[in-house]
Motif scaffolding. Structure first.
Motif, short mmCIF file in Angstrom:
data_model
loop_
_atom_site.label_atom_id
_atom_site.label_comp_id
_atom_site.label_asym_id
_atom_site.label_seq_id
_atom_site.Cartn_x
_atom_site.Cartn_y
_atom_site.Cartn_z
N VAL A 30 73.01 62.95 4.05
CA VAL A 30 72.57 61.79 3.28
C VAL A 30 72.08 60.71 4.24
O VAL A 30 72.76 60.38 5.21
CB VAL A 30 73.73 61.23 2.43
N PHE A 31 70.90 60.17 3.95
CA PHE A 31 70.33 59.10 4.75
C PHE A 31 70.19 57.85 3.88
O PHE A 31 69.73 57.95 2.74
CB PHE A 31 68.93 59.48 5.27
N PHE A 32 70.56 56.69 4.42
CA PHE A 32 70.46 55.43 3.69
C PHE A 32 69.45 54.50 4.36
O PHE A 32 69.44 54.35 5.59
CB PHE A 32 71.80 54.69 3.65
N SER A 37 68.15 42.41 2.85
CA SER A 37 69.06 41.28 2.61
C SER A 37 70.54 41.64 2.75
O SER A 37 71.39 40.76 2.71
CB SER A 37 68.82 40.73 1.20
N VAL A 38 70.85 42.91 2.94
CA VAL A 38 72.25 43.34 3.00
C VAL A 38 72.82 43.02 4.38
O VAL A 38 72.25 43.41 5.41
CB VAL A 38 72.40 44.84 2.70
N ALA A 103 81.52 56.72 -8.49
CA ALA A 103 81.90 55.33 -8.21
C ALA A 103 81.22 54.84 -6.93
O ALA A 103 80.81 53.68 -6.83
CB ALA A 103 83.42 55.21 -8.09
N LEU A 104 81.11 55.72 -5.93
CA LEU A 104 80.39 55.36 -4.71
C LEU A 104 78.95 55.00 -5.04
O LEU A 104 78.43 53.99 -4.57
CB LEU A 104 80.43 56.51 -3.70
N GLY A 105 78.31 55.84 -5.85
CA GLY A 105 76.92 55.58 -6.23
C GLY A 105 76.76 54.23 -6.92
O GLY A 105 75.80 53.50 -6.66
N PRO A 110 73.08 49.38 -5.64
CA PRO A 110 72.33 48.11 -5.65
C PRO A 110 71.91 47.61 -4.27
O PRO A 110 71.03 46.76 -4.16
CB PRO A 110 73.31 47.13 -6.29
N TYR A 111 72.52 48.12 -3.22
CA TYR A 111 72.24 47.66 -1.86
C TYR A 111 71.23 48.55 -1.12
O TYR A 111 70.84 48.23 0.00
CB TYR A 111 73.54 47.58 -1.06
#
Length: 124
Positions: A30-32, A37-38, A103-105, A110-111
């Motif tokens: 998984v890549f984020f 703004s975070v 719940a993680l999702g 939103p970030y």
């Protein structure tokens, strides 16, 4: 007697060398890419939520993560990578709808500006 002990000890020595044959395991990568703004503090907090999943979802065999340190400039804004290891696609399929994964999702969604996921079965 010495030969007998040697026959018992040698396999243990090789088993403890840290080399593991991952062939056949499923890697969920998984890549984020975070919104600009975070804050770093918020990112660390959310990573902590992700890192807690192995203690809640027994199908996760291993969990590794880190932030980008590449000098190639090909990361396209993705800054963090997470690798979850499962024994099979079946185990991964149990993880995906798990309430703690959902719940993680909800917490992290939103970030994020973007997410990329790749699953593969290890071949050597």
């Amino acid at each position: 007697m010495r030969k007998f002990i040697l026959l018992l000890v040698l396999p243990l020595m090789f088993a403890c060398t840290g080399t593991q044959n991952d062939e056949g395991l499923l890697k969920h990568v998984v890549f984020f890419k975070w919104h600009d703004s975070v804050s770093d503090e918020k990112i660390e907090e959310l990573i902590g939520v992700f890192a807690a999943l192995p203690s809640k979802i027994p199908e996760i065999l291993d969990f590794e993560y880190g932030s980008d340190v590449s000098v190639e400039g090909l990361q396209k804004g993705f800054t963090h990578c997470f690798i979850l290891t499962f024994s099979s696609e079946k185990e991964r399929d149990i993880y995906l709808p798990h309430p703690d994964h959902a719940a993680l999702g909800e917490a992290i969604g939103p970030y994020l500006n973007d997410v990329m996921v790749i699953d593969f079965v290890v071949k050597k």
